[in-house]
Design a protein around this motif. Structure first.
Motif, PDB file in Angstrom:
ATOM      1  N   MET A  17      37.783  44.930  41.926  1.00 55.70           N
ATOM      2  CA  MET A  17      36.339  44.779  41.758  1.00 55.70           C
ATOM      3  C   MET A  17      36.051  43.669  40.765  1.00 55.70           C
ATOM      4  N   ARG A  18      35.191  42.770  41.165  1.00 61.37           N
ATOM      5  CA  ARG A  18      34.836  41.691  40.263  1.00 61.37           C
ATOM      6  C   ARG A  18      33.643  42.078  39.433  1.00 61.37           C
ATOM      7  N   LYS A  19      33.600  41.562  38.234  1.00 60.47           N
ATOM      8  CA  LYS A  19      32.536  41.917  37.305  1.00 60.47           C
ATOM      9  C   LYS A  19      32.039  40.673  36.604  1.00 60.47           C
ATOM     10  N   LYS A  20      30.732  40.602  36.393  1.00 63.88           N
ATOM     11  CA  LYS A  20      30.164  39.589  35.516  1.00 63.88           C
ATOM     12  C   LYS A  20      29.413  40.314  34.422  1.00 63.88           C
ATOM     13  N   ILE A  21      29.435  39.759  33.252  1.00 61.51           N
ATOM     14  CA  ILE A  21      28.652  40.351  32.175  1.00 61.51           C
ATOM     15  C   ILE A  21      27.185  40.235  32.559  1.00 61.51           C
ATOM     16  N   LEU A  22      26.469  41.351  32.562  1.00 67.82           N
ATOM     17  CA  LEU A  22      25.105  41.369  33.077  1.00 67.82           C
ATOM     18  C   LEU A  22      24.124  40.941  32.009  1.00 67.82           C
ATOM     19  N   LEU A  23      23.852  39.661  31.970  1.00 69.33           N
ATOM     20  CA  LEU A  23      22.974  39.114  30.944  1.00 69.33           C
ATOM     21  C   LEU A  23      21.608  38.784  31.501  1.00 69.33           C
ATOM     22  N   MET A  27      45.071  49.064  35.088  1.00 70.26           N
ATOM     23  CA  MET A  27      44.158  47.970  35.419  1.00 70.26           C
ATOM     24  C   MET A  27      44.554  47.424  36.784  1.00 70.26           C
ATOM     25  N   GLY A  28      43.673  46.596  37.362  1.00 64.92           N
ATOM     26  CA  GLY A  28      43.985  45.951  38.618  1.00 64.92           C
ATOM     27  C   GLY A  28      44.954  44.805  38.425  1.00 64.92           C
ATOM     28  N   VAL A  29      45.185  44.060  39.476  1.00 63.61           N
ATOM     29  CA  VAL A  29      46.148  42.964  39.435  1.00 63.61           C
ATOM     30  C   VAL A  29      45.513  41.750  38.754  1.00 63.61           C
ATOM     31  N   PRO A  30      46.043  41.315  37.613  1.00 66.57           N
ATOM     32  CA  PRO A  30      45.453  40.162  36.927  1.00 66.57           C
ATOM     33  C   PRO A  30      45.953  38.838  37.494  1.00 66.57           C
ATOM     34  N   THR A  31      45.073  37.861  37.551  1.00 64.15           N
ATOM     35  CA  THR A  31      45.495  36.498  37.869  1.00 64.15           C
ATOM     36  C   THR A  31      45.654  35.695  36.588  1.00 64.15           C
ATOM     37  N   TRP A  65      39.018  33.403  31.273  1.00 62.85           N
ATOM     38  CA  TRP A  65      39.260  32.985  32.647  1.00 62.85           C
ATOM     39  C   TRP A  65      39.275  34.172  33.611  1.00 62.85           C
ATOM     40  N   ASN A  66      39.454  35.353  33.104  1.00 65.94           N
ATOM     41  CA  ASN A  66      39.580  36.543  33.933  1.00 65.94           C
ATOM     42  C   ASN A  66      38.318  36.833  34.753  1.00 65.94           C
ATOM     43  N   GLU A  67      38.526  37.373  35.962  1.00 71.35           N
ATOM     44  CA  GLU A  67      37.416  37.716  36.844  1.00 71.35           C
ATOM     45  C   GLU A  67      37.316  39.206  37.146  1.00 71.35           C
ATOM     46  N   GLU A  68      38.272  39.987  36.700  1.00 70.22           N
ATOM     47  CA  GLU A  68      38.348  41.381  37.115  1.00 70.22           C
ATOM     48  C   GLU A  68      37.853  42.344  36.037  1.00 70.22           C
ATOM     49  N   GLU A  69      37.002  43.289  36.431  1.00 70.00           N
ATOM     50  CA  GLU A  69      36.416  44.256  35.505  1.00 70.00           C
ATOM     51  C   GLU A  69      37.479  45.103  34.819  1.00 70.00           C
ATOM     52  N   SER A  70      38.415  45.636  35.591  1.00 70.02           N
ATOM     53  CA  SER A  70      39.417  46.524  34.987  1.00 70.02           C
ATOM     54  C   SER A  70      40.339  45.767  34.043  1.00 70.02           C
ATOM     55  N   VAL A  71      40.600  44.492  34.337  1.00 67.43           N
ATOM     56  CA  VAL A  71      41.433  43.677  33.448  1.00 67.43           C
ATOM     57  C   VAL A  71      40.669  43.371  32.163  1.00 67.43           C
ATOM     58  N   ASP A  72      39.381  43.071  32.273  1.00 68.77           N
ATOM     59  CA  ASP A  72      38.555  42.845  31.084  1.00 68.77           C
ATOM     60  C   ASP A  72      38.573  44.064  30.167  1.00 68.77           C
ATOM     61  N   GLY A  85      35.594  29.258  36.155  1.00 66.23           N
ATOM     62  CA  GLY A  85      34.963  29.361  37.463  1.00 66.23           C
ATOM     63  C   GLY A  85      33.766  30.295  37.431  1.00 66.23           C
ATOM     64  N   GLU A  86      32.931  30.186  38.439  1.00 63.33           N
ATOM     65  CA  GLU A  86      31.684  30.935  38.457  1.00 63.33           C
ATOM     66  C   GLU A  86      31.883  32.438  38.517  1.00 63.33           C
ATOM     67  N   ASN A  87      33.045  32.915  38.934  1.00 62.22           N
ATOM     68  CA  ASN A  87      33.291  34.351  39.021  1.00 62.22           C
ATOM     69  C   ASN A  87      33.929  34.940  37.769  1.00 62.22           C
ATOM     70  N   SER A  88      34.206  34.107  36.778  1.00 61.78           N
ATOM     71  CA  SER A  88      34.789  34.652  35.549  1.00 61.78           C
ATOM     72  C   SER A  88      33.769  35.551  34.866  1.00 61.78           C
TER      73      SER A  88
END
Length: 541
Positions: free
Chosen positions: A1-7, A61-65, A71-78, A146-149
């Motif tokens: 699952m991808r996550k962005k900080i909801l600002l 956590m999920g699979v980190p890139t 640079w991270n894009e994944e909620e569980s990794v964050d 990137g825009e998905n970080s």
């Protein structure tokens, strides 16, 4: 699952960041090429082995890139990287900004920049001091992501910075906005450590080096990451000395592993607590989220242009029943789009508590009665009071709410149709305003801005609401500077929303951190950091 900080309600993508040295305003604009890291997550099938009675806290956590938090894009990794890195500022359970690396701050009078003082006692795990230059470097790094970080959207708010001392920095914003400071809850990385890296796929990005309570001991690709207590952590060593982070396929795998005793923790919607209700070995720690459920009126329907008719529908919505029987207590009843758990919440507003008698009186005063005795209300010309409630059929919770509400309205003599549609049809109907009432939900921003919902040109104003006084109050709330002015502005705005009732607010849902009984101490998860305070938790073998 991808996550962005909801600002914000939607994040516009920035291409660069302004950097300044000296003076009180940015003097030079540096546009950085936007890079994007694209890697496909690899599906993993493996068995998680946990030894009974060990002294390791097992999480996942999920699979980190990448293991660079910026640079991270994944909620569980964050979620896991927050154990290694500390944010500039952070949010408490009420959504209020509190100290992180920054200890105090002062807003400019016009709200266009903020001056922050940093803690002087924070060091990186290699023993070097964290400084304002690391904050500046972190902002420069975000400009490359990137825009998905997770933290790329910081640039929608921050326009530049000015390092004013080893432990002080001014951060500039594109415009005055009361929620700007929320954008500063990004993790700080070390300039000296990462300074030679120019992209998110450099090898160093898989070797985290932070200032938080834990540090990485080892990492096995697509398998696990081992953490140990950071001896340089400024607030003292963590009580739990080791954490094993298992890399899994996602939340379903996590839940299975937790059920089998392979993990000590799992995060999911609090409504799922029923499966553990009688399990004394599981501790449930619920927390408020930004998931807001509501009902919206179509103001193109002449019925709902009358405020008293909107009140009829509000008085017939049994929020207490919904909380108890549908959300299973794991929700916070809402009366406006500002959560009752928020530091901005104004409690002295109309709440339209369930009151069938009041609803019936309002209908009578509006001229509706059962002229022919068929059980349906009609106006003076004999036209029946008919409406439909649109809901997406895949959402079980929303369907239950709709069915209960339909029952209550029908008892009043209103001819109500439950219009349950597949999500794609539902979404199109909402976006085109093809409904009488729709049940919906938003994941609200940490930096609240209600213009898109209630402004004349608002992107999400699907209800067709127009009120210039409301727009003026939203504008005042958006440009308020400082806590006192912001509280006052949001108080006036909430009173207006409650009075006008463009939405019927239902509730904010809760999520929960589920822990085995091996964990004790003060466990108080918050939506942006479920493991907050982990350094003070205690693990029983």
């Amino acid at each position: 699952m991808r996550k962005k900080i909801l600002l914000g309600l939607l994040f516009m993508l920035s291409m660069g960041i302004t950097s300044a040295c000296g003076g009180n305003a940015p003097t030079e604009e540096v546009v950085l090429e936007e890079l994007e890291v694209v890697e496909e997550a690899v599906a993993i099938e493996k068995t998680i082995q946990v030894a009974d009675g060990d002294d390791i806290f097992h999480i996942s956590m999920g699979v980190p890139t990448t293991l660079n938090p910026l640079w991270n894009e994944e909620e569980s990794v964050d979620r896991i990287l927050r154990l290694i890195y500390q944010p500039l500022v952070q949010l408490d359970a009420s959504g209020k900004v509190v100290e992180g690396i920054a200890t105090n701050w002062t807003h400019s009078s016009d709200g266009t920049y903020i001056s922050l003082d940093l803690r002087s006692d924070i060091v990186w795990e290699n023993g070097s001091s964290l400084t304002a230059y690391d904050v500046a470097y972190s902002l420069d790094t975000i400009a490359l992501t990137g825009e998905n970080s997770v933290y790329h959207s910081v640039l929608d708010y921050v326009s530049g910075y000015n390092v004013t001392g080893n432990n002080s920095i001014n951060i500039y914003f594109h415009e005055s906005f009361s929620g700007n400071i929320v954008a500063l809850q990004f993790p700080i990385i070390s300039k000296s450590y990462y300074g030679g890296s120019v992209s998110g796929d450099d090898a160093i990005q898989m070797k985290p080096m932070g200032s938080g309570p834990y540090m990485m001991e080892s990492y096995t690709t697509a398998s696990s990451m081992e953490l140990v207590a950071n001896p340089y952590y400024a607030d003292g060593p963590a009580h739990i000395s080791k954490i094993s982070v298992n890399i899994t396929n996602g939340n379903k795998t996590d839940v299975y592993a937790f059920d089998q005793g392979m993990l000590d923790a799992v995060v999911m919607e609090a409504i799922g607590t029923g499966r553990y209700a009688k399990d004394e070995d599981i501790h449930i720690h619920s927390y408020a989220t930004r998931k807001y459920d509501f009902a919206g009126f179509q103001f193109g329907n002449v019925l709902f242009q009358d405020k008293d008719m909107r009140k009829v529908f509000a008085y017939t919505l049994p929020r207490d029943y919904i909380k108890e029987s549908i959300y299973l207590q794991y929700a916070d009843i809402a009366y406006t789009p500002v959560s009752s758990t928020s530091w901005l919440y104004e409690e002295n507003t109309m709440n339209y508590a369930y009151d069938k008698q009041m609803a019936a009186t309002l209908l009578k005063n509006l001229g509706w009665s059962d002229l022919d005795g068929n059980g349906t209300l009609e106006d003076a010309e004999g036209n029946p009071l008919e409406i439909s409630i649109l809901v997406n059929e895949e959402n079980a919770t929303r369907m239950q709410i709709a069915k209960k509400w339909v029952e209550e309205l029908q008892l009043l003599g209103i001819a109500v149709t439950l219009d349950a549609q597949p999500f794609d049809v539902y979404s199109k109907r909402v976006e085109t305003g093809t409904f009488d009432i729709f049940l919906g939900g938003w994941e609200m921003s940490a930096a609240m801005d209600l213009y898109d919902f209630f402004g004349t040109e608002g992107q999400y104003n699907y209800i067709g609401y127009v009120d210039l006084e409301m727009e003026a109050l939203i504008a005042e709330a958006n440009v308020a500077v400082g806590e006192g002015a912001t509280l006052l502005a949001y108080s006036d705005l909430q009173k207006k929303i409650a009075e006008e009732l463009p939405y019927i607010s239902i509730a904010y849902r809760q999520d929960a951190l589920f822990l085995t009984n091996r964990i004790s101490g003060s466990v108080n998860p918050v939506v942006d950091d479920v493991y907050t305070g982990v350094a003070n938790w205690v693990l029983a073998p």
